[in-house]
Motif scaffolding. Sequence first.
Motif, short mmCIF file in Angstrom:
data_model
loop_
_atom_site.label_atom_id
_atom_site.label_comp_id
_atom_site.label_asym_id
_atom_site.label_seq_id
_atom_site.Cartn_x
_atom_site.Cartn_y
_atom_site.Cartn_z
N MET A 24 3.81 -0.48 -3.97
CA MET A 24 2.67 -0.97 -4.75
C MET A 24 2.39 -2.44 -4.45
O MET A 24 1.24 -2.85 -4.31
CB MET A 24 2.92 -0.80 -6.24
N VAL A 25 3.44 -3.24 -4.35
CA VAL A 25 3.28 -4.68 -4.15
C VAL A 25 2.75 -4.99 -2.74
O VAL A 25 1.78 -5.74 -2.59
CB VAL A 25 4.62 -5.42 -4.39
N SER A 28 -0.64 -2.44 -0.41
CA SER A 28 -2.09 -2.69 -0.45
C SER A 28 -2.55 -3.63 0.66
O SER A 28 -3.74 -3.66 1.00
CB SER A 28 -2.47 -3.28 -1.81
N ASN A 60 -8.61 -9.59 -8.11
CA ASN A 60 -7.20 -9.92 -8.29
C ASN A 60 -6.98 -11.22 -9.06
O ASN A 60 -5.97 -11.36 -9.76
CB ASN A 60 -6.49 -9.95 -6.94
N GLN A 79 1.31 -7.55 -6.84
CA GLN A 79 0.35 -6.98 -5.89
C GLN A 79 -0.89 -7.86 -5.80
O GLN A 79 -1.43 -8.08 -4.70
CB GLN A 79 -0.06 -5.57 -6.33
N LYS A 198 -1.71 5.01 -5.37
CA LYS A 198 -1.85 4.07 -6.48
C LYS A 198 -2.29 4.77 -7.76
O LYS A 198 -1.74 4.51 -8.85
CB LYS A 198 -2.87 2.99 -6.08
#
Length: 241
Positions: A24-25, A28, A60, A79, A198
Motif C-alpha cells: 500500500m505504501v 502506488s 495527497n 502512502q 487498494k
Amino acid sequence: MEQGSEENMESSWTLLSWLASGVMVFGSAVPYIPQYQEIQRTNNAEGFSTRVCLVLLIANILRIFFWIGKQFELPLLLQSVVMILTMLVMLHLCCSIQSSNRVSTKQHHITDLDLRYFWSWSSFEDYLMFCFAFMLLCAFITFLFLDWVLFVEALGSLAVMFEAMLGLPQLLQNYHNRSTRGMSVKMVLLWTAGDIFKTTYFVINESPTQFLVCGAVQILIDIAILLQVGFYGQDTRIKLG
C-alpha cells in the motif's frame, strides 16, 4: 499442539498484514516507473498528462490534513508522502525534457499570475512553490476548523474525490490527442491492478467510506483508458492501411 498451530496462523496473518501495508505504501508509486522510463527513452513528455501530478498532489496533501483530523491507517498516511515525492520526481523529469526541447525563449512562471498557463510553467521551482503555498493554505484552514467534525469529513471526501479523478486528465488528454502514443500502457495496467488491490484493502480494513468510493471510481476510469488504448490503436492501424 493446537495452540502452536494457532500461533503459526497468527504469525502468518501478521506477516501478510505487514506485506499488504508495504504494498500500500510503495505500490502506488510503481506504475510511474515505466512512464518515467518511456519519457526518458523518447525524450518527449507530451504523451503523459502532468495534470495527473496536479490531481495526485492535491489529493495527497488533503489526505495528510484529513489524517490530522481523523487518524486512519498509518500506511495510508505514508502512502500519501510517497506519492507526493513520486509526483515531484515526475514533474522534475517533465520540466527537464520540456526545457531541453523548448524552441521559444518565452517562459511562463507562477508569479505571472496568468491562468492561461496554470500548471504549464517553465520551471520545476514553480510547481514546488504551488505545493508549498497550497500546504500553507490547507494548514491554516484545517487548524482553524479542526474541531468541526463536518469539516474533517468534508476534507476527507474532497481528498478522495480528487484521488478518484487521478486518471481523468490522462483520459481527456488521450481524447484530445486522439492517441495514446507516449502514454505507458504498463502504467495504466499497474494503475488498474493497484486500484483493485487498494479497494480490496479498504474493504478488509473497514476504511472510511470515502476511500471505498474513490477506489471504485478509479477502477472505472482505468478501464476507460484501457478501452482508449484499444480504440485509438485500431484507429491508427486503419489510417496506416
